[in-house]
Scaffold this active site. Structure first.
Site, PDB file in Angstrom:
ATOM      1  N   LEU A 122      29.510  38.279  42.567  1.00 40.30           N
ATOM      2  CA  LEU A 122      30.218  38.363  44.011  1.00 40.30           C
ATOM      3  C   LEU A 122      31.446  37.874  43.862  1.00 40.30           C
ATOM      4  CD1 LEU A 122      29.883  35.615  45.393  1.00 40.30           C
ATOM      5  CD2 LEU A 122      27.675  36.536  46.152  1.00 40.30           C
ATOM      6  N   GLU A 124      35.272  36.080  45.435  1.00 37.11           N
ATOM      7  CA  GLU A 124      35.516  35.325  46.672  1.00 37.11           C
ATOM      8  C   GLU A 124      36.343  36.188  47.554  1.00 37.11           C
ATOM      9  OE1 GLU A 124      37.705  31.801  45.798  1.00 37.11           O
ATOM     10  OE2 GLU A 124      36.413  31.298  43.918  1.00 37.11           O
ATOM     11  N   ASN A 177      32.448  39.278  33.342  1.00 34.56           N
ATOM     12  CA  ASN A 177      33.867  38.533  33.690  1.00 34.56           C
ATOM     13  C   ASN A 177      34.840  38.817  32.547  1.00 34.56           C
ATOM     14  OD1 ASN A 177      33.108  37.770  36.188  1.00 34.56           O
ATOM     15  ND2 ASN A 177      33.220  35.551  35.841  1.00 34.56           N
ATOM     16  N   GLY A 226      43.522  34.517  37.689  1.00 35.35           N
ATOM     17  CA  GLY A 226      43.340  33.311  37.996  1.00 35.35           C
ATOM     18  C   GLY A 226      41.983  32.982  38.548  1.00 35.35           C
ATOM     19  N   CYS A 229      36.925  31.473  38.264  1.00 37.28           N
ATOM     20  CA  CYS A 229      35.894  32.246  37.476  1.00 37.28           C
ATOM     21  C   CYS A 229      36.490  32.702  36.056  1.00 37.28           C
ATOM     22  CB  CYS A 229      35.154  33.207  37.836  1.00 37.28           C
ATOM     23  SG  CYS A 229      34.237  32.694  39.583  1.00 37.28           S
TER      24      CYS A 229
END
Ligand code: UGA
Length: 410
Positions: A122, A124, A177, A226, A229
């Site tokens: 998920l 933010e 990611n 940025g 994560c």
């Protein structure tokens, strides 16, 4: 049962206060508390003793060498080890290096307890939505029964379920990611090329994004990625690969492009006022009004924010900076830790324009889009707008008598 060793945070949660900005989370928490399904406590052992499944969700910050610091997860596992029920399942939800299921198993020293990896995807700011509408749920572990029990928790979400081994689940998290960071670095590099050849990045993105093999998502150029994560996970990916003898040169390139992007944004500000970033204090006497401090809109998170990195470079170059952010206004202490001790905070978006030579958009907060450019122009001393998020309409900016520079826009 939700446990944190930060007693102040637990107290705030117990009194119904959500300590972070996260859309929809207050309703979810209030409903679950009212229904008697959710409580907040500070004693990990007591909570673990009553649980069939324990999720470890502690931070894994970056160590000095770029690797992930496992001390919190080891401490949490150590704390609950002797309290766990026979047959309990411990789930690694934190983003942890490949091999961490084994690390937790070793800390627990409980052969009667299974450890399973269940990475989180998920974002933010949209965490509640993302949790309820996942593209997939990934579970990794050696024990199929334990993996299936954890998978069962997600049945109501009706999503694709991938059950695999622990190392693959842990790698999926970093690879996801890393890939998303790569997409953004790629589009930022394409934006730089667009500026060089006179193309428009918005059209280029439309043109490539409609190819379903490429996809339109995560192709918005900006000041660089940025947050809590991508920066740590991309460095960890390089570090994990190196530990196992592989030089992940592509990921190193992704990180390098991201560092360059911040420097390019600083260059744009200098160029907007007819200066160059050379020598001592090249921006002395320049007044900058900065809009947005958080690493993206929809959060109050300042961790690894490109905005702060860029403002730091501008401050080092001698510029005077006034900034506004809708969620980070009360965060001066934390911001000052970012060596921005001289940063002034304004009360509103329009306030930063007063006496500014440049108004610099850094975070894509919607309210900045609605600014009346005629009001901005009359408050400013100079007339340059630098928009690192391609948020504003360049025509509206120019028709207010201001100059406009975005990222890769014609
Ligand atoms: C990211 C991932 O998107 C989540 O899937 C993952 O679960 C999470 O990290 C994590 O590992 O916990 P998040 O850090 O909340 O989520 O932020 P993103 O929305 O992914 O944005 C990251 C950065 O990329 C921000 O600085 C954002 O402004 C930037 N970005 C994003 C762009 O510059 N362009 C884009 O098109 C998208």
């Amino acid at each position: 049962t939700c446990v944190d060793i930060d007693a102040e945070k637990i107290e705030r949660l117990q009194s119904g206060e959500i300590p972070i900005v996260e859309a929809g989370l207050d309703d979810v928490v209030a409903d679950a508390v009212a229904a008697g399904r959710l409580r907040f406590v500070t004693d990990p052992r007591q909570a673990a003793a009553q649980a069939e499944i324990v999720f470890l969700c502690v931070p894994t910050p970056q160590d000095e060498d770029g690797s992930a610091d496992l001390s919190y997860i080891e401490a949490a596992a150590g704390e609950i080890a002797s309290s766990l029920q026979v047959g309990a399942i411990v789930v690694n939800k934190s983003t942890v290096p490949v091999g961490s299921v084994r690390v937790v198993e070793q800390v627990l020293q409980r052969p009667d307890v299974e450890v399973v990896s269940n990475p989180e995807f998920l974002r933010e700011g949209t965490a509640v939505f993302d949790f309820l509408h996942p593209d997939r749920v990934v579970i990794g572990g050696d024990d199929l029964d334990a993996a299936n029990t954890v998978a069962g928790l997600y049945t109501p979400l009706d999503t694709e379920m991938l059950v695999t081994d622990a190392a693959s689940a842990e790698t999926i998290k970093y690879a996801a990611n890393g890939f998303l960071a790569m997409k953004i670095s790629f589009v930022n590099a394409v934006a730089a090329m667009c500026e060089a050849v006179g193309a428009d990045v918005a059209d280029v993105v439309e043109g490539i994004g409609s190819d379903h093999r490429i996809g339109r998502a995560f192709l918005n150029p900006g000041p660089g990625w940025g947050g809590s994560c991508f920066p740590k996970d991309s460095r960890a990916l390089v570090s994990i690969a190196a530990d196992h003898g592989y030089d992940f040169s592509m990921m190193r390139g992704v990180i390098e492009v991201n560092d360059e992007q911040r420097i390019r944004m600083v260059g744009k500000v200098a160029q907007a006022v007819g200066r160059e970033i050379v020598g001592e204090q090249p921006l002395a006497g320049v007044s900058i009004g900065a809009l947005g401090l958080t690493f993206k809109a929809g959060t109050d998170d300042l961790r690894e924010s490109p905005s702060l990195a860029i403002l730091e470079q501008l401050a080092d170059a001698g510029a005077a900076i006034t900034a506004y952010d809708p969620t980070a206004v009360g965060e001066l202490d934390r911001i000052q830790q970012h060596r921005l001790a001289r940063l002034q905070l304004a009360e509103s978006a329009l306030d930063v324009a007063h006496g500014a030579d440049v108004v610099l958009i850094l975070t894509e907060w919607h309210e900045f889009k609605d600014l009346d450019m005629a009001d901005v122009a009359s408050a400013m001393r100079g007339k340059a707008i630098v928009d690192t998020r391609n948020l504003l309409d360049p025509l509206a900016v120019k028709s207010a008598g201001l100059t406009y520079d975005g990222v890769g826009r014609r």
